[in-house]
Design a protein around this motif. Structure first.
Motif, PDB file in Angstrom:
ATOM      1  N   LYS A 255       0.823  -1.210   0.000  1.00 44.55           N
ATOM      2  CA  LYS A 255       0.000   0.000   0.000  1.00 44.55           C
ATOM      3  C   LYS A 255       0.859   1.264   0.000  1.00 44.55           C
ATOM      4  O   LYS A 255       0.396   2.327  -0.429  1.00 44.55           O
ATOM      5  N   GLU A 256       2.091   1.152   0.445  1.00 46.09           N
ATOM      6  CA  GLU A 256       2.986   2.311   0.424  1.00 46.09           C
ATOM      7  C   GLU A 256       3.341   2.727  -1.000  1.00 46.09           C
ATOM      8  O   GLU A 256       3.799   3.855  -1.227  1.00 46.09           O
ATOM      9  N   LEU A 257       3.114   1.845  -1.962  1.00 43.17           N
ATOM     10  CA  LEU A 257       3.419   2.150  -3.367  1.00 43.17           C
ATOM     11  C   LEU A 257       2.221   2.773  -4.092  1.00 43.17           C
ATOM     12  O   LEU A 257       2.353   3.200  -5.235  1.00 43.17           O
ATOM     13  N   VAL A 258       1.078   2.833  -3.430  1.00 42.51           N
ATOM     14  CA  VAL A 258      -0.138   3.351  -4.049  1.00 42.51           C
ATOM     15  C   VAL A 258      -0.162   4.874  -3.970  1.00 42.51           C
ATOM     16  O   VAL A 258       0.125   5.457  -2.920  1.00 42.51           O
ATOM     17  N   ARG A 259      -0.508   5.507  -5.071  1.00 43.82           N
ATOM     18  CA  ARG A 259      -0.669   6.959  -5.109  1.00 43.82           C
ATOM     19  C   ARG A 259      -2.016   7.289  -5.756  1.00 43.82           C
ATOM     20  O   ARG A 259      -2.308   6.806  -6.856  1.00 43.82           O
ATOM     21  N   PRO A 260      -2.848   8.092  -5.086  1.00 44.41           N
ATOM     22  CA  PRO A 260      -4.122   8.491  -5.700  1.00 44.41           C
ATOM     23  C   PRO A 260      -3.878   9.503  -6.807  1.00 44.41           C
ATOM     24  O   PRO A 260      -2.830  10.162  -6.846  1.00 44.41           O
ATOM     25  N   PHE A 261      -4.834   9.633  -7.699  1.00 48.02           N
ATOM     26  CA  PHE A 261      -4.755  10.649  -8.740  1.00 48.02           C
ATOM     27  C   PHE A 261      -5.248  11.985  -8.192  1.00 48.02           C
ATOM     28  O   PHE A 261      -6.112  12.036  -7.310  1.00 48.02           O
ATOM     29  N   ALA A 262      -4.707  13.040  -8.745  1.00 46.30           N
ATOM     30  CA  ALA A 262      -5.208  14.381  -8.435  1.00 46.30           C
ATOM     31  C   ALA A 262      -6.591  14.548  -9.051  1.00 46.30           C
ATOM     32  O   ALA A 262      -6.957  13.854 -10.001  1.00 46.30           O
ATOM     33  N   ILE A 263      -7.375  15.459  -8.496  1.00 47.50           N
ATOM     34  CA  ILE A 263      -8.700  15.759  -9.056  1.00 47.50           C
ATOM     35  C   ILE A 263      -8.546  16.374 -10.448  1.00 47.50           C
ATOM     36  O   ILE A 263      -7.696  17.241 -10.635  1.00 47.50           O
ATOM     37  N   PRO A 264      -9.328  15.945 -11.431  1.00 44.99           N
ATOM     38  CA  PRO A 264     -10.390  14.948 -11.363  1.00 44.99           C
ATOM     39  C   PRO A 264      -9.832  13.525 -11.353  1.00 44.99           C
ATOM     40  O   PRO A 264      -8.941  13.201 -12.140  1.00 44.99           O
ATOM     41  N   VAL A 265     -10.348  12.712 -10.452  1.00 44.76           N
ATOM     42  CA  VAL A 265      -9.852  11.349 -10.280  1.00 44.76           C
ATOM     43  C   VAL A 265     -10.478  10.435 -11.337  1.00 44.76           C
ATOM     44  O   VAL A 265     -11.709  10.322 -11.402  1.00 44.76           O
ATOM     45  N   PRO A 266      -9.677   9.783 -12.176  1.00 45.15           N
ATOM     46  CA  PRO A 266     -10.242   8.884 -13.191  1.00 45.15           C
ATOM     47  C   PRO A 266     -10.989   7.725 -12.527  1.00 45.15           C
ATOM     48  O   PRO A 266     -10.471   7.083 -11.608  1.00 45.15           O
ATOM     49  N   THR A 267     -12.189   7.476 -12.999  1.00 50.20           N
ATOM     50  CA  THR A 267     -13.077   6.487 -12.373  1.00 50.20           C
ATOM     51  C   THR A 267     -13.800   5.701 -13.455  1.00 50.20           C
ATOM     52  O   THR A 267     -14.233   6.268 -14.451  1.00 50.20           O
ATOM     53  N   ARG A 268     -13.941   4.409 -13.240  1.00 48.64           N
ATOM     54  CA  ARG A 268     -14.703   3.610 -14.186  1.00 48.64           C
ATOM     55  C   ARG A 268     -16.036   3.189 -13.565  1.00 48.64           C
ATOM     56  O   ARG A 268     -16.139   2.992 -12.352  1.00 48.64           O
ATOM     57  N   GLN A 269     -17.044   3.091 -14.407  1.00 45.29           N
ATOM     58  CA  GLN A 269     -18.380   2.683 -13.990  1.00 45.29           C
ATOM     59  C   GLN A 269     -18.543   1.210 -14.337  1.00 45.29           C
ATOM     60  O   GLN A 269     -18.518   0.835 -15.504  1.00 45.29           O
ATOM     61  N   LEU A 270     -18.698   0.365 -13.327  1.00 43.55           N
ATOM     62  CA  LEU A 270     -18.870  -1.062 -13.546  1.00 43.55           C
ATOM     63  C   LEU A 270     -20.351  -1.372 -13.712  1.00 43.55           C
ATOM     64  O   LEU A 270     -21.178  -0.927 -12.913  1.00 43.55           O
ATOM     65  N   VAL A 271     -20.683  -2.119 -14.753  1.00 45.73           N
ATOM     66  CA  VAL A 271     -22.083  -2.411 -15.057  1.00 45.73           C
ATOM     67  C   VAL A 271     -22.298  -3.891 -15.287  1.00 45.73           C
ATOM     68  O   VAL A 271     -21.374  -4.630 -15.640  1.00 45.73           O
ATOM     69  N   MET A 272     -23.526  -4.314 -15.075  1.00 48.17           N
ATOM     70  CA  MET A 272     -23.988  -5.650 -15.465  1.00 48.17           C
ATOM     71  C   MET A 272     -24.833  -5.466 -16.716  1.00 48.17           C
ATOM     72  O   MET A 272     -25.757  -4.647 -16.726  1.00 48.17           O
ATOM     73  N   ILE A 273     -24.513  -6.195 -17.775  1.00 51.08           N
ATOM     74  CA  ILE A 273     -25.291  -6.071 -19.004  1.00 51.08           C
ATOM     75  C   ILE A 273     -25.934  -7.404 -19.379  1.00 51.08           C
ATOM     76  O   ILE A 273     -25.396  -8.476 -19.088  1.00 51.08           O
ATOM     77  N   THR A 274     -27.091  -7.309 -20.002  1.00 53.85           N
ATOM     78  CA  THR A 274     -27.798  -8.478 -20.533  1.00 53.85           C
ATOM     79  C   THR A 274     -28.402  -8.084 -21.878  1.00 53.85           C
ATOM     80  O   THR A 274     -28.473  -6.896 -22.215  1.00 53.85           O
ATOM     81  N   ASN A 275     -28.860  -9.060 -22.619  1.00 53.17           N
ATOM     82  CA  ASN A 275     -29.608  -8.759 -23.830  1.00 53.17           C
ATOM     83  C   ASN A 275     -30.937  -8.123 -23.465  1.00 53.17           C
ATOM     84  O   ASN A 275     -31.461  -8.304 -22.357  1.00 53.17           O
ATOM     85  N   LYS A 276     -31.510  -7.384 -24.394  1.00 60.67           N
ATOM     86  CA  LYS A 276     -32.782  -6.690 -24.151  1.00 60.67           C
ATOM     87  C   LYS A 276     -33.908  -7.673 -23.846  1.00 60.67           C
ATOM     88  O   LYS A 276     -34.843  -7.342 -23.114  1.00 60.67           O
ATOM     89  N   HIS A 277     -33.824  -8.885 -24.390  1.00 59.64           N
ATOM     90  CA  HIS A 277     -34.899  -9.851 -24.196  1.00 59.64           C
ATOM     91  C   HIS A 277     -34.679 -10.737 -22.970  1.00 59.64           C
ATOM     92  O   HIS A 277     -35.362 -11.741 -22.797  1.00 59.64           O
ATOM     93  N   PHE A 278     -33.737 -10.384 -22.118  1.00 58.83           N
ATOM     94  CA  PHE A 278     -33.419 -11.173 -20.925  1.00 58.83           C
ATOM     95  C   PHE A 278     -34.659 -11.336 -20.040  1.00 58.83           C
ATOM     96  O   PHE A 278     -35.459 -10.407 -19.884  1.00 58.83           O
TER      97      PHE A 278
END
Length: 309
Positions: A255-278
């Motif tokens: 954890k000592e090697l971890v560095r946060p990003f300066a603002i704006p912090v890059p962030t990914r949106q994790l999603v669950m996807i299915t077919n429309k007819h699910f």
């Protein structure tokens, strides 16, 4: 003609090898070959050219396989309708998940989910984004867990959580002397470890950091494993990027090697996807709730200073 025979010809089409198709279907190769042979006799048409290696469908075989895929999807839909009506939490459910998500998310919810619902057989497969989309189209998986990107409009999407990107920096690197990582710092790093092209984790960070020359830069080493890059950093070489959940698995020295990003912090949106007819929404909702309960509450919404990549 039986549904089982249709499953067999789809397996051969997928694996382009009778032996591998038989293994995937949990039958012997003679059994699979005999069943396909009977179907060809009934149709009075050869579905596969066995003289080619790998085995390839004949022109008429391609049309039959396409129709067989639709038939099996419709047959599966009939079963799903009944299970959904009963709000059943049983049976096989197949999920594709990105390799940059699986090692950090699955241990948080998957064992507990299996204990809670022992009659549910969830089968996870690590796949890249394009593989998840293709597998959903082909009916090979029921849902996918991936980072939200453009081009998912044809699927139903549910947000799971938001995850920040973090810098993982060798002690010898100049960036390690700073409290936060800035995109301007990254260009000056002597060694930047990036995933292969095609990984959305890489592509998103390349765009965010405006690393237009990453593909040709001698500073970018294209390997396939985030864990490999982390070991390189720990050995004293360069910088890489890791997802927020990965940090929670690190030891105190790591954890000592971890560095946060300066603002704006890059962030990914994790999603669950299915077919429309699910159809099986009751089951899907249970899985989504278990996933969301397994991550810190702060990750369930986009925080101040975070920017989606």
């Amino acid at each position: 003609m039986t549904l089982q025979q249709l499953e067999y010809i789809l397996a051969v089409d997928r694996h382009r090898h009778f032996g591998k198709a038989a293994d995937a279907c949990n039958v012997t190769q003679p059994t699979l070959s005999a069943m396909i042979g009977k179907l060809e006799e009934e149709l009075n048409a050869k579905l596969f050219d066995r003289n080619q290696q790998p085995v390839c469908p004949t022109p008429i075989g391609e049309k039959v396989i396409s129709q067989a895929r639709e038939v099996l999807q419709q047959a599966g839909a009939i079963q799903d309708i009944v299970k959904e009506e009963k709000q059943s939490l049983t049976g096989v459910f197949r999920i594709g998940i990105l390799p940059t998500i699986a090692p950090y998310l699955l241990p948080r919810f998957f064992p507990q989910l299996m204990k809670k619902y022992p009659a549910l057989d969830i089968r996870m497969r690590e796949m890249k984004t394009y593989e998840i989309k293709e597998a959903l189209t082909q009916g090979d998986i029921d849902a996918g867990i991936l980072a939200s990107i453009e081009g998912l409009e044809e699927y139903s999407q549910t947000t799971l959580f938001y995850e920040k990107y973090m810098g993982y920096v060798a002690r010898e690197d100049a960036i390690s002397q700073k409290e936060v990582v800035r995109t301007s710092d990254i260009a000056g790093s002597k060694d930047l470890w990036l995933l292969d092209e095609g990984h959305c984790f890489r592509d998103q960070m390349v765009r965010f950091c405006q690393m237009k020359s990453a593909q040709s830069s001698q500073l970018a080493y294209n390997l396939g494993s985030m864990e490999t890059f982390m070991r390189m950093v720990e050995s004293g070489k360069g910088i890489t990027f890791i997802p927020e959940l990965a940090v929670m698995q690190l030891s105190d020295p790591q954890k000592e090697l971890v560095r946060p990003f300066a603002i704006p912090v890059p962030t990914r949106q994790l999603v669950m996807i299915t077919n429309k007819h699910f159809i099986r929404h009751t089951l899907l909702d249970v899985i989504i709730k278990e996933i969301q309960a397994s991550v810190p509450k702060s990750m369930l919404k986009l925080g101040a200073g975070q920017a989606l990549v």
